[in-house]
Design a protein around this motif. Structure first.
Motif, PDB file in Angstrom:
ATOM      1  N   LEU A   1     -29.309 -42.697 -26.460  1.00  0.00           N
ATOM      2  CA  LEU A   1     -29.506 -41.293 -26.822  1.00  0.00           C
ATOM      3  C   LEU A   1     -30.451 -41.154 -28.014  1.00  0.00           C
ATOM      4  CD1 LEU A   1     -25.840 -39.965 -26.493  1.00  0.00           C
ATOM      5  CD2 LEU A   1     -27.773 -39.340 -25.037  1.00  0.00           C
ATOM      6  N   THR A   2     -30.272 -42.046 -28.997  1.00  0.00           N
ATOM      7  CA  THR A   2     -31.082 -41.975 -30.215  1.00  0.00           C
ATOM      8  C   THR A   2     -32.555 -42.199 -29.926  1.00  0.00           C
ATOM      9  OG1 THR A   2     -29.291 -42.686 -31.682  1.00  0.00           O
ATOM     10  CG2 THR A   2     -31.532 -43.055 -32.452  1.00  0.00           C
ATOM     11  N   PHE A   3     -32.878 -43.299 -29.255  1.00  0.00           N
ATOM     12  CA  PHE A   3     -34.287 -43.629 -29.052  1.00  0.00           C
ATOM     13  C   PHE A   3     -34.979 -42.678 -28.078  1.00  0.00           C
ATOM     14  CE2 PHE A   3     -33.295 -47.914 -30.811  1.00  0.00           C
ATOM     15  CZ  PHE A   3     -34.284 -47.922 -31.773  1.00  0.00           C
ATOM     16  N   VAL A   4     -34.276 -42.255 -27.034  1.00  0.00           N
ATOM     17  CA  VAL A   4     -34.880 -41.306 -26.095  1.00  0.00           C
ATOM     18  C   VAL A   4     -35.195 -39.993 -26.811  1.00  0.00           C
ATOM     19  CG1 VAL A   4     -34.473 -39.894 -24.042  1.00  0.00           C
ATOM     20  CG2 VAL A   4     -33.873 -42.315 -24.009  1.00  0.00           C
ATOM     21  N   MET A   5     -34.230 -39.498 -27.612  1.00  0.00           N
ATOM     22  CA  MET A   5     -34.462 -38.248 -28.339  1.00  0.00           C
ATOM     23  C   MET A   5     -35.488 -38.434 -29.461  1.00  0.00           C
ATOM     24  SD  MET A   5     -31.628 -35.683 -29.978  1.00  0.00           S
ATOM     25  CE  MET A   5     -32.117 -34.049 -30.550  1.00  0.00           C
ATOM     26  N   PHE A   6     -35.437 -39.590 -30.124  1.00  0.00           N
ATOM     27  CA  PHE A   6     -36.385 -39.905 -31.198  1.00  0.00           C
ATOM     28  C   PHE A   6     -37.825 -39.852 -30.675  1.00  0.00           C
ATOM     29  CE2 PHE A   6     -38.277 -43.409 -33.997  1.00  0.00           C
ATOM     30  CZ  PHE A   6     -38.438 -42.587 -35.102  1.00  0.00           C
ATOM     31  N   GLU A   7     -38.040 -40.447 -29.529  1.00  0.00           N
ATOM     32  CA  GLU A   7     -39.380 -40.466 -28.941  1.00  0.00           C
ATOM     33  C   GLU A   7     -39.806 -39.062 -28.495  1.00  0.00           C
ATOM     34  OE1 GLU A   7     -41.267 -42.917 -29.237  1.00  0.00           O
ATOM     35  OE2 GLU A   7     -40.404 -44.834 -28.635  1.00  0.00           O
ATOM     36  N   ARG A   8     -38.871 -38.266 -27.969  1.00  0.00           N
ATOM     37  CA  ARG A   8     -39.217 -36.902 -27.537  1.00  0.00           C
ATOM     38  C   ARG A   8     -39.554 -36.014 -28.736  1.00  0.00           C
ATOM     39  NH1 ARG A   8     -41.000 -37.685 -22.998  1.00  0.00           N
ATOM     40  NH2 ARG A   8     -40.975 -35.427 -22.614  1.00  0.00           N
ATOM     41  N   LEU A   9     -38.818 -36.193 -29.833  1.00  0.00           N
ATOM     42  CA  LEU A   9     -39.106 -35.420 -31.038  1.00  0.00           C
ATOM     43  C   LEU A   9     -40.468 -35.802 -31.619  1.00  0.00           C
ATOM     44  CD1 LEU A   9     -35.616 -35.370 -32.825  1.00  0.00           C
ATOM     45  CD2 LEU A   9     -36.824 -33.417 -31.840  1.00  0.00           C
ATOM     46  N   ARG A  10     -40.788 -37.075 -31.582  1.00  0.00           N
ATOM     47  CA  ARG A  10     -42.102 -37.530 -32.060  1.00  0.00           C
ATOM     48  C   ARG A  10     -43.213 -36.882 -31.238  1.00  0.00           C
ATOM     49  NH1 ARG A  10     -41.734 -42.952 -34.833  1.00  0.00           N
ATOM     50  NH2 ARG A  10     -43.887 -43.298 -34.169  1.00  0.00           N
ATOM     51  N   LEU A  11     -42.996 -36.841 -29.932  1.00  0.00           N
ATOM     52  CA  LEU A  11     -43.984 -36.199 -29.037  1.00  0.00           C
ATOM     53  C   LEU A  11     -44.123 -34.728 -29.376  1.00  0.00           C
ATOM     54  CD1 LEU A  11     -45.824 -36.431 -26.524  1.00  0.00           C
ATOM     55  CD2 LEU A  11     -43.822 -35.904 -25.125  1.00  0.00           C
ATOM     56  N   LEU A  12     -42.990 -34.063 -29.639  1.00  0.00           N
ATOM     57  CA  LEU A  12     -43.000 -32.650 -30.009  1.00  0.00           C
ATOM     58  C   LEU A  12     -43.739 -32.414 -31.311  1.00  0.00           C
ATOM     59  CD1 LEU A  12     -41.839 -29.764 -29.419  1.00  0.00           C
ATOM     60  CD2 LEU A  12     -39.847 -30.414 -30.780  1.00  0.00           C
ATOM     61  N   PHE A  13     -43.586 -33.339 -32.272  1.00  0.00           N
ATOM     62  CA  PHE A  13     -44.237 -33.202 -33.581  1.00  0.00           C
ATOM     63  C   PHE A  13     -45.672 -33.722 -33.579  1.00  0.00           C
ATOM     64  CE2 PHE A  13     -39.775 -33.536 -35.575  1.00  0.00           C
ATOM     65  CZ  PHE A  13     -39.674 -32.146 -35.620  1.00  0.00           C
ATOM     66  N   GLY A  14     -46.135 -34.216 -32.429  1.00  0.00           N
ATOM     67  CA  GLY A  14     -47.508 -34.726 -32.346  1.00  0.00           C
ATOM     68  C   GLY A  14     -47.690 -36.086 -32.967  1.00  0.00           C
ATOM     69  N   ILE A  15     -46.617 -36.900 -32.987  1.00  0.00           N
ATOM     70  CA  ILE A  15     -46.672 -38.255 -33.548  1.00  0.00           C
ATOM     71  C   ILE A  15     -46.680 -39.265 -32.413  1.00  0.00           C
ATOM     72  CG2 ILE A  15     -45.534 -39.909 -35.081  1.00  0.00           C
ATOM     73  CD1 ILE A  15     -44.100 -37.534 -36.380  1.00  0.00           C
ATOM     74  N   ASP A  16     -47.470 -40.323 -32.560  1.00  0.00           N
ATOM     75  CA  ASP A  16     -47.514 -41.372 -31.539  1.00  0.00           C
ATOM     76  C   ASP A  16     -46.137 -42.003 -31.349  1.00  0.00           C
ATOM     77  OD1 ASP A  16     -50.202 -40.989 -31.169  1.00  0.00           O
ATOM     78  OD2 ASP A  16     -50.807 -42.571 -32.565  1.00  0.00           O
ATOM     79  N   ALA A  17     -45.885 -42.521 -30.136  1.00  0.00           N
ATOM     80  CA  ALA A  17     -44.617 -43.188 -29.837  1.00  0.00           C
ATOM     81  C   ALA A  17     -44.439 -44.415 -30.720  1.00  0.00           C
ATOM     82  CB  ALA A  17     -44.562 -43.582 -28.369  1.00  0.00           C
ATOM     83  N   LEU A  18     -43.190 -44.814 -30.937  1.00  0.00           N
ATOM     84  CA  LEU A  18     -42.894 -45.994 -31.759  1.00  0.00           C
ATOM     85  C   LEU A  18     -43.541 -47.227 -31.160  1.00  0.00           C
ATOM     86  CD1 LEU A  18     -41.284 -47.299 -34.097  1.00  0.00           C
ATOM     87  CD2 LEU A  18     -39.375 -47.533 -32.516  1.00  0.00           C
TER      88      LEU A  18
ATOM     89  N   ARG B   1     -47.594 -54.440 -22.403  1.00  0.00           N
ATOM     90  CA  ARG B   1     -48.654 -55.442 -22.361  1.00  0.00           C
ATOM     91  C   ARG B   1     -48.711 -56.138 -21.007  1.00  0.00           C
ATOM     92  NH1 ARG B   1     -47.921 -59.746 -26.847  1.00  0.00           N
ATOM     93  NH2 ARG B   1     -48.581 -58.011 -28.165  1.00  0.00           N
ATOM     94  N   GLN B   2     -47.519 -56.398 -20.426  1.00  0.00           N
ATOM     95  CA  GLN B   2     -47.453 -57.077 -19.134  1.00  0.00           C
ATOM     96  C   GLN B   2     -47.668 -56.122 -17.956  1.00  0.00           C
ATOM     97  OE1 GLN B   2     -47.204 -60.398 -18.812  1.00  0.00           O
ATOM     98  NE2 GLN B   2     -47.124 -60.609 -21.042  1.00  0.00           N
ATOM     99  N   GLY B   3     -47.794 -54.846 -18.236  1.00  0.00           N
ATOM    100  CA  GLY B   3     -48.011 -53.876 -17.170  1.00  0.00           C
ATOM    101  C   GLY B   3     -46.763 -53.578 -16.364  1.00  0.00           C
ATOM    102  N   ILE B   4     -45.587 -53.926 -16.910  1.00  0.00           N
ATOM    103  CA  ILE B   4     -44.320 -53.699 -16.188  1.00  0.00           C
ATOM    104  C   ILE B   4     -43.973 -52.216 -16.175  1.00  0.00           C
ATOM    105  CG2 ILE B   4     -41.844 -54.228 -16.142  1.00  0.00           C
ATOM    106  CD1 ILE B   4     -42.524 -56.883 -17.517  1.00  0.00           C
ATOM    107  N   MET B   5     -44.142 -51.558 -17.317  1.00  0.00           N
ATOM    108  CA  MET B   5     -43.863 -50.125 -17.429  1.00  0.00           C
ATOM    109  C   MET B   5     -44.878 -49.496 -18.373  1.00  0.00           C
ATOM    110  SD  MET B   5     -39.657 -50.024 -17.726  1.00  0.00           S
ATOM    111  CE  MET B   5     -39.542 -48.302 -17.198  1.00  0.00           C
ATOM    112  N   GLU B   6     -45.069 -48.192 -18.199  1.00  0.00           N
ATOM    113  CA  GLU B   6     -45.957 -47.446 -19.077  1.00  0.00           C
ATOM    114  C   GLU B   6     -45.127 -46.606 -20.048  1.00  0.00           C
ATOM    115  OE1 GLU B   6     -48.566 -45.144 -16.693  1.00  0.00           O
ATOM    116  OE2 GLU B   6     -49.685 -46.886 -15.937  1.00  0.00           O
ATOM    117  N   GLU B   7     -45.792 -46.164 -21.117  1.00  0.00           N
ATOM    118  CA  GLU B   7     -45.117 -45.327 -22.106  1.00  0.00           C
ATOM    119  C   GLU B   7     -44.531 -44.092 -21.428  1.00  0.00           C
ATOM    120  OE1 GLU B   7     -43.492 -44.899 -25.489  1.00  0.00           O
ATOM    121  OE2 GLU B   7     -45.246 -46.207 -25.677  1.00  0.00           O
TER     122      GLU B   7
END
Length: 321
Positions: free
Chosen positions: A304-321, A224-230
């Motif tokens: 490790l959990t959240f980085v992999m969790f987000e990559r798996l979501r991307l692989l499955f075509g699910i929006d990021a958390l 929201r603050q524009g500090i980092m992007e997804e």
């Protein structure tokens, strides 16, 4: 303009519900797999933390430092001892983390719809409530696997009494069944496997509310603050902060949980008695025994959990958390 029939609308709603349910299932799988991977990598840190928390000497004693415990284990029990409890840890992650992280968004969506706009989707209150429900469910159901993991990771002067995970489950069940004179053997066995459930559930709620909600909130604020992007940079940064926060809040409860689960002789009369005993005999800082290992293990596990969790979501075509 063509008229849409009621049957068509019903079919469209059914298809949407099936797609949503499929996404929730994939989120559960992603959560379970990512947490299993993180636990496999951090198992040596986890077992050193458990060994530190089970020691009852004066806080700060040199022989309880993480490197002293780790070296002693490697020398006396072999390097492979650092992977004790691995199978129970994997089972625990499927149930505990699959539910607490995988169902977080389900409860978040359900509570938001039930509130009819009273709760803000981006509000911290909704996130904490969803994490609390998901963690309570996961922690309670996974308690037997968690207990077996702790027992398999504990130190035994004459060698571990457990050959493997199934043997540990059976031995603990029999331990409860044979020691319960006033109840049935089944009730006694279940009570033995669910020893420490209160502390396990409380820890799960505190950890999840701190870990998942802080990760979700930090990501939201940074974007929201524009500090980092997804992206992986944001996932790493948010999970790094989340790992620190949940280590600070969960370590005291983790100490109590580990002590209760390893209390075979039933010398401790529940959670509050355990807290009182530790406070009187060892002082308040004893609740932060193993914190270095807790942070090292939980911090790396969270990243490790959240980085992999987000990559798996991307692989499955699910929006990021």
């Amino acid at each position: 303009m063509p008229t849409v029939t009621i049957e068509t609308k019903v079919a469209m709603l059914d298809a949407r519900d099936k797609a949503t349910n499929s996404q929730y299932a994939l989120k559960f799988v992603s959560a379970a797999v990512s947490n299993m991977f993180a636990s496999a990598v951090s198992n040596p840190l986890d077992i050193i933390k458990v060994r530190q928390q089970l020691r009852t000497q004066t806080p700060g004693a040199r022989h309880n430092s993480f490197w002293s415990v780790g070296l002693q284990m490697a020398r006396s029990e072999g390097v492979l001892s650092l992977m004790n409890g691995f199978s129970a840890s994997m089972l625990r992650e499927v149930v505990y983390s699959g539910l607490r992280m995988g169902s977080y968004e389900y409860f978040k969506d359900t509570l938001f719809d039930a509130s009819k706009g009273a709760l803000s989707r981006d509000g911290l209150g909704l996130k904490v409530a969803a994490a609390t429900i998901a963690a309570t469910l996961g922690s309670a159901l996974a308690n037997p696997a968690d207990l077996v993991k702790v027992r398999m990771q504990a130190y035994y002067p004459d060698g571990s009494p457990y050959r493997h995970m199934r043997h540990a489950f059976t031995a603990i069940w029999n331990e409860g069944a044979h020691s319960s004179s006033n109840t049935s053997s089944m009730s006694g066995g279940l009570r033995a496997l669910y020893r420490g459930t209160e502390a396990t559930t409380l820890r799960g709620v505190v950890l999840s509310a701190t870990q998942i909600c802080s990760y979700d909130q930090i990501k939201q604020v940074f974007k929201r603050q524009g500090i980092m992007e997804e992206g992986i940079g944001l996932h790493f940064t948010a999970s790094m902060f989340a790992g620190l926060f949940c280590s600070i809040t969960s370590n005291p409860i983790d100490v109590v949980k580990v002590r209760l689960m390893n209390d075979k002789a039933r010398e401790i009369n529940g959670t509050f008695d355990c807290v009182k005993t530790i406070m009187v005999r060892e002082g308040p800082m004893a609740f932060y025994k193993g914190f270095s290992m807790c942070w090292a293990r939980l911090g790396s596990h969270t990243i490790l959990t959240f980085v992999m969790f987000e990559r798996l979501r991307l692989l499955f075509g699910i929006d990021a958390l």
